[in-house]
Write a protein that holds these residues in place. Structure first.
Motif, PDB file in Angstrom:
ATOM      1  N   VAL A  88     -46.966  55.144  25.740  1.00 28.63           N
ATOM      2  CA  VAL A  88     -46.460  53.934  25.081  1.00 28.63           C
ATOM      3  C   VAL A  88     -47.202  53.630  23.785  1.00 28.63           C
ATOM      4  O   VAL A  88     -46.970  52.582  23.156  1.00 28.63           O
ATOM      5  CB  VAL A  88     -46.559  52.719  26.033  1.00 28.63           C
ATOM      6  N   ASP A 118     -44.564  46.114  25.167  1.00 27.99           N
ATOM      7  CA  ASP A 118     -44.373  47.067  26.272  1.00 27.99           C
ATOM      8  C   ASP A 118     -45.145  46.668  27.521  1.00 27.99           C
ATOM      9  O   ASP A 118     -45.350  47.493  28.420  1.00 27.99           O
ATOM     10  CB  ASP A 118     -44.811  48.471  25.842  1.00 27.99           C
ATOM     11  N   ARG A 121     -42.980  46.912  30.738  1.00 29.99           N
ATOM     12  CA  ARG A 121     -42.756  48.317  31.078  1.00 29.99           C
ATOM     13  C   ARG A 121     -44.005  48.934  31.692  1.00 29.99           C
ATOM     14  O   ARG A 121     -43.922  49.689  32.660  1.00 29.99           O
ATOM     15  CB  ARG A 121     -42.347  49.077  29.822  1.00 29.99           C
ATOM     16  N   THR A 122     -45.168  48.598  31.151  1.00 32.27           N
ATOM     17  CA  THR A 122     -46.411  49.145  31.686  1.00 32.27           C
ATOM     18  C   THR A 122     -46.655  48.676  33.112  1.00 32.27           C
ATOM     19  O   THR A 122     -47.070  49.461  33.981  1.00 32.27           O
ATOM     20  CB  THR A 122     -47.593  48.733  30.789  1.00 32.27           C
TER      21      THR A 122
END
Length: 297
Positions: A88, A118, A121-122
């Motif tokens: 990422v 992000d 998402r992480t």
């Protein structure tokens, strides 16, 4: 005739009344704006919508978080997290790996920086690597601090530019020295504020997560014996361990016993020699003195 004159007078009165009413309506004040209405009044009393360039300032935040994960192999999971962070576009600021041993379970500890956009998402990727037992995320608003730094940097930049112009057009040495001194001070303040702004921008752009990965919680087997035979075997092993430990202790003490014995012999020999030299010697030749007989008359 009088009737026609009277009709004409009534008609004139009605015309004058209508004109006066229209004038009075146009002279009335414009309605006051409603409190809290962001629209402004145009000329003539019409409400005007706010301009597009007056949009609210974008909120700037520093995001920090704490995540706890359990997994069968914490070390392997920690390395997978590093790969996820690289994917990422983030970075790993700290990584600690503790392999499992008899006295301590395996674990991994990481401090990662990932783009703030992000973060969700992480967190989803972390849930795929193990069992997430706790998540804590904190957002701190630093919009005012960022705006203050921008304003101060802009003012100092303008001041530095003016001082550079004064130095270029200085008429005498005194003015030149004074302008250079002021420029040095302003430039130092500008560099400090620029460094603070750079650090703040990095904290805003990248969220900070501290991740602790431990082994899966499992019930440990009982260490005590369950029957007579296991107790007998455990006692025998304990006896052997005690004998082995005693032998080790005796082996470690033997050199000390020898050293103490040598010291004791030296002290005893010195004591014997001293006693021998200090004892008076008795005569070995001659006769013993006879006792005088008392005269009894």
């Amino acid at each position: 005739m009088k009737r026609y004159v009277l009709s004409a007078i009534v008609l004139m009165s009605l015309v004058l009344a209508g004109c006066g009413g229209s004038d009075s309506d146009s002279s009335q004040p414009a309605p006051a704006p409603v409190p809290g209405d962001s629209r402004s009044l145009e000329a003539g009393g019409a409400l005007q919508a706010p301009a597009k360039d007056q949009a609210p300032t974008e909120r700037q935040e520093i995001i920090t978080g704490q995540v706890s994960i359990t997994a069968d192999d914490p070390v392997a999971v920690g390395r997978q997290i590093v790969d996820k962070v690289d994917a990422v576009g983030g970075r790993v600021d700290q990584l600690t790996e503790q392999p499992g041993s008899e006295d301590q379970d395996a674990s991994s500890s990481l401090t990662i920086r990932v783009p703030a956009d992000d973060l969700t998402r992480t967190l989803d990727d972390l849930r795929e690597l193990g069992k997430v037992t706790s998540v804590s995320v904190t957002k701190s608003d630093v919009t005012m601090q960022s705006q203050d730094l921008d304003a101060r940097i802009g003012a100092l930049t303008a001041s530095v530019t003016r001082l550079q112009g004064l130095i270029a057009s200085a008429a005498n040495t005194a003015d030149l020295i004074e302008a250079e001194r002021a420029l040095s001070e302003r430039q130092g303040e500008l560099d400090s504020l620029t460094a603070q702004k750079r650090l703040l921008s990095d904290q805003i752009a990248l969220a900070t997560l501290t991740i602790d990965v431990t082994t899966t919680d499992t019930e440990r087997p009982s260490s005590g014996p369950d029957n007579f035979w296991e107790g007998l075997v455990a006692g025998w092993h304990a006896l052997l361990s005690a004998i082995k430990g005693g032998a080790v202790v005796v082996g470690a003490l033997i050199p000390w016993f020898g050293f103490v014995a040598v010291i004791a012999l030296v002290v005893y020999g010195a004591y014997r020699l001293r006693r021998m030299y200090n004892t008076p010697r008795r005569p070995t030749t001659g006769t013993a003195p006879q006792k005088e007989e008392a005269n009894t008359e």
